[in-house]
Motif scaffolding. Structure first.
Motif, PDB file in Angstrom:
ATOM      1  N   LYS A   1      -2.527  44.522 -31.761  1.00 32.02           N
ATOM      2  CA  LYS A   1      -3.463  45.540 -32.230  1.00 32.02           C
ATOM      3  C   LYS A   1      -2.808  46.529 -33.194  1.00 32.02           C
ATOM      4  CE  LYS A   1      -6.500  49.173 -30.492  1.00 32.02           C
ATOM      5  NZ  LYS A   1      -6.920  49.914 -29.293  1.00 32.02           N
ATOM      6  N   ASN A   2      -1.593  46.995 -32.842  1.00 27.98           N
ATOM      7  CA  ASN A   2      -0.969  48.082 -33.586  1.00 27.98           C
ATOM      8  C   ASN A   2       0.209  47.656 -34.468  1.00 27.98           C
ATOM      9  OD1 ASN A   2      -2.645  49.904 -32.142  1.00 27.98           O
ATOM     10  ND2 ASN A   2      -1.214  49.858 -30.449  1.00 27.98           N
ATOM     11  N   GLY A   3       0.718  46.453 -34.238  1.00 25.96           N
ATOM     12  CA  GLY A   3       1.861  46.000 -35.002  1.00 25.96           C
ATOM     13  C   GLY A   3       3.198  46.414 -34.413  1.00 25.96           C
ATOM     14  N   PHE A   4       3.166  47.050 -33.249  1.00 24.97           N
ATOM     15  CA  PHE A   4       4.397  47.419 -32.556  1.00 24.97           C
ATOM     16  C   PHE A   4       4.117  47.482 -31.062  1.00 24.97           C
ATOM     17  CE2 PHE A   4       2.230  51.282 -33.858  1.00 24.97           C
ATOM     18  CZ  PHE A   4       2.195  52.040 -32.696  1.00 24.97           C
ATOM     19  N   VAL A   5       5.177  47.375 -30.268  1.00 31.16           N
ATOM     20  CA  VAL A   5       5.012  47.424 -28.815  1.00 31.16           C
ATOM     21  C   VAL A   5       5.216  48.851 -28.316  1.00 31.16           C
ATOM     22  CG1 VAL A   5       5.671  45.030 -28.429  1.00 31.16           C
ATOM     23  CG2 VAL A   5       7.409  46.792 -28.381  1.00 31.16           C
ATOM     24  N   PRO A   6       4.590  49.186 -27.199  1.00 35.14           N
ATOM     25  CA  PRO A   6       4.741  50.532 -26.649  1.00 35.14           C
ATOM     26  C   PRO A   6       6.130  50.723 -26.032  1.00 35.14           C
ATOM     27  CG  PRO A   6       3.418  49.174 -25.188  1.00 35.14           C
ATOM     28  CD  PRO A   6       3.683  48.359 -26.418  1.00 35.14           C
ATOM     29  N   THR A   7       6.488  51.971 -25.815  1.00 35.40           N
ATOM     30  CA  THR A   7       7.747  52.287 -25.146  1.00 35.40           C
ATOM     31  C   THR A   7       7.632  51.963 -23.660  1.00 35.40           C
ATOM     32  OG1 THR A   7       7.092  54.547 -24.593  1.00 35.40           O
ATOM     33  CG2 THR A   7       8.158  54.206 -26.748  1.00 35.40           C
ATOM     34  N   VAL A   8       8.761  51.955 -22.986  1.00 34.92           N
ATOM     35  CA  VAL A   8       8.769  51.711 -21.539  1.00 34.92           C
ATOM     36  C   VAL A   8       7.910  52.768 -20.842  1.00 34.92           C
ATOM     37  CG1 VAL A   8      10.208  51.687 -19.455  1.00 34.92           C
ATOM     38  CG2 VAL A   8      10.998  50.543 -21.524  1.00 34.92           C
ATOM     39  N   SER A   9       8.040  54.019 -21.258  1.00 30.64           N
ATOM     40  CA  SER A   9       7.247  55.102 -20.648  1.00 30.64           C
ATOM     41  C   SER A   9       5.753  54.896 -20.865  1.00 30.64           C
ATOM     42  CB  SER A   9       7.666  56.459 -21.208  1.00 30.64           C
ATOM     43  OG  SER A   9       8.989  56.747 -20.853  1.00 30.64           O
ATOM     44  N   GLN A  10       5.373  54.463 -22.057  1.00 33.14           N
ATOM     45  CA  GLN A  10       3.963  54.215 -22.346  1.00 33.14           C
ATOM     46  C   GLN A  10       3.429  53.048 -21.511  1.00 33.14           C
ATOM     47  OE1 GLN A  10       4.507  53.711 -26.560  1.00 33.14           O
ATOM     48  NE2 GLN A  10       3.613  55.717 -27.026  1.00 33.14           N
ATOM     49  N   ILE A  11       4.242  52.015 -21.355  1.00 37.22           N
ATOM     50  CA  ILE A  11       3.847  50.872 -20.522  1.00 37.22           C
ATOM     51  C   ILE A  11       3.641  51.339 -19.084  1.00 37.22           C
ATOM     52  CG2 ILE A  11       4.611  48.671 -19.534  1.00 37.22           C
ATOM     53  CD1 ILE A  11       6.176  48.241 -22.214  1.00 37.22           C
ATOM     54  N   ALA A  12       4.609  52.083 -18.581  1.00 39.50           N
ATOM     55  CA  ALA A  12       4.533  52.568 -17.196  1.00 39.50           C
ATOM     56  C   ALA A  12       3.299  53.441 -16.987  1.00 39.50           C
ATOM     57  CB  ALA A  12       5.798  53.344 -16.846  1.00 39.50           C
ATOM     58  N   GLU A  13       3.035  54.333 -17.928  1.00 39.20           N
ATOM     59  CA  GLU A  13       1.879  55.218 -17.815  1.00 39.20           C
ATOM     60  C   GLU A  13       0.569  54.427 -17.840  1.00 39.20           C
ATOM     61  OE1 GLU A  13      -0.234  58.761 -20.368  1.00 39.20           O
ATOM     62  OE2 GLU A  13       1.958  58.620 -20.409  1.00 39.20           O
ATOM     63  N   GLU A  14       0.458  53.500 -18.759  1.00 37.64           N
ATOM     64  CA  GLU A  14      -0.765  52.694 -18.891  1.00 37.64           C
ATOM     65  C   GLU A  14      -1.037  51.862 -17.645  1.00 37.64           C
ATOM     66  OE1 GLU A  14      -4.194  50.978 -20.410  1.00 37.64           O
ATOM     67  OE2 GLU A  14      -3.085  52.665 -21.240  1.00 37.64           O
ATOM     68  N   LEU A  15       0.034  51.309 -17.056  1.00 35.01           N
ATOM     69  CA  LEU A  15      -0.124  50.428 -15.901  1.00 35.01           C
ATOM     70  C   LEU A  15       0.012  51.164 -14.562  1.00 35.01           C
ATOM     71  CD1 LEU A  15       1.860  47.344 -17.230  1.00 35.01           C
ATOM     72  CD2 LEU A  15      -0.598  47.774 -17.344  1.00 35.01           C
ATOM     73  N   ASN A  16       0.240  52.480 -14.650  1.00 39.63           N
ATOM     74  CA  ASN A  16       0.372  53.307 -13.450  1.00 39.63           C
ATOM     75  C   ASN A  16       1.498  52.807 -12.539  1.00 39.63           C
ATOM     76  OD1 ASN A  16      -0.328  55.578 -11.970  1.00 39.63           O
ATOM     77  ND2 ASN A  16      -1.749  54.417 -10.669  1.00 39.63           N
ATOM     78  N   ILE A  17       2.661  52.557 -13.162  1.00 36.81           N
ATOM     79  CA  ILE A  17       3.846  52.136 -12.427  1.00 36.81           C
ATOM     80  C   ILE A  17       5.007  53.038 -12.855  1.00 36.81           C
ATOM     81  CG2 ILE A  17       3.110  49.726 -12.167  1.00 36.81           C
ATOM     82  CD1 ILE A  17       4.918  48.975 -14.519  1.00 36.81           C
ATOM     83  N   ALA A  18       6.096  52.993 -12.112  1.00 35.63           N
ATOM     84  CA  ALA A  18       7.276  53.779 -12.453  1.00 35.63           C
ATOM     85  C   ALA A  18       7.998  53.157 -13.652  1.00 35.63           C
ATOM     86  CB  ALA A  18       8.220  53.845 -11.255  1.00 35.63           C
ATOM     87  N   ASP A  19       8.703  54.006 -14.400  1.00 34.24           N
ATOM     88  CA  ASP A  19       9.457  53.525 -15.560  1.00 34.24           C
ATOM     89  C   ASP A  19      10.418  52.403 -15.174  1.00 34.24           C
ATOM     90  OD1 ASP A  19       8.144  55.461 -17.032  1.00 34.24           O
ATOM     91  OD2 ASP A  19       9.963  56.505 -17.670  1.00 34.24           O
ATOM     92  N   HIS A  20      11.093  52.561 -14.037  1.00 32.90           N
ATOM     93  CA  HIS A  20      12.069  51.542 -13.638  1.00 32.90           C
ATOM     94  C   HIS A  20      11.394  50.201 -13.329  1.00 32.90           C
ATOM     95  CE1 HIS A  20      11.058  52.861  -9.510  1.00 32.90           C
ATOM     96  NE2 HIS A  20      11.416  51.649  -9.171  1.00 32.90           N
ATOM     97  N   GLU A  21      10.146  50.233 -12.849  1.00 30.22           N
ATOM     98  CA  GLU A  21       9.415  48.985 -12.605  1.00 30.22           C
ATOM     99  C   GLU A  21       9.066  48.294 -13.925  1.00 30.22           C
ATOM    100  OE1 GLU A  21       6.760  49.276  -8.713  1.00 30.22           O
ATOM    101  OE2 GLU A  21       6.413  50.959 -10.075  1.00 30.22           O
ATOM    102  N   ALA A  22       8.655  49.090 -14.918  1.00 28.38           N
ATOM    103  CA  ALA A  22       8.345  48.531 -16.237  1.00 28.38           C
ATOM    104  C   ALA A  22       9.605  47.951 -16.865  1.00 28.38           C
ATOM    105  CB  ALA A  22       7.743  49.608 -17.132  1.00 28.38           C
ATOM    106  N   ASN A  23      10.706  48.675 -16.755  1.00 28.96           N
ATOM    107  CA  ASN A  23      11.965  48.212 -17.325  1.00 28.96           C
ATOM    108  C   ASN A  23      12.436  46.924 -16.638  1.00 28.96           C
ATOM    109  OD1 ASN A  23      13.920  48.638 -19.293  1.00 28.96           O
ATOM    110  ND2 ASN A  23      15.331  49.518 -17.816  1.00 28.96           N
ATOM    111  N   ALA A  24      12.299  46.864 -15.320  1.00 31.01           N
ATOM    112  CA  ALA A  24      12.692  45.657 -14.581  1.00 31.01           C
ATOM    113  C   ALA A  24      11.832  44.461 -14.994  1.00 31.01           C
ATOM    114  CB  ALA A  24      12.583  45.905 -13.076  1.00 31.01           C
ATOM    115  N   ALA A  25      10.543  44.685 -15.201  1.00 28.51           N
ATOM    116  CA  ALA A  25       9.648  43.603 -15.626  1.00 28.51           C
ATOM    117  C   ALA A  25      10.043  43.111 -17.012  1.00 28.51           C
ATOM    118  CB  ALA A  25       8.199  44.078 -15.619  1.00 28.51           C
TER     119      ALA A  25
END
Length: 66
Positions: free
Chosen positions: A17-41
């Motif tokens: 959609k945007n031509g770039f991927v979101p940051t780890v923090s943005q992923i975590a916020e969008e999916l309602n998970i902790a930053d470390h969970e997004a980073n581990a995934a």
């Protein structure tokens, strides 16, 4: 759908959609998970070969397997 699949889907759809991927923090916020969970995934996605991350000074690129 597990966290890894949700992270992959969100990253891919954001990139498409945007031509770039979101940051780890943005992923975590969008999916309602902790930053470390997004980073581990993201790490698991790299290990499994579903994404490839290339770090270049001032720019990081992510390639999707499919």
């Amino acid at each position: 759908m597990d966290i890894e699949e949700k992270v992959y889907s969100f990253m891919k759809s954001s990139n498409d959609k945007n031509g770039f991927v979101p940051t780890v923090s943005q992923i975590a916020e969008e999916l309602n998970i902790a930053d470390h969970e997004a980073n581990a995934a993201i790490e698991r996605l790299k290990e499994s070969g579903r994404i490839k991350i290339t770090d270049i000074p001032r720019k990081t690129t992510i390639e999707f397997a499919d």
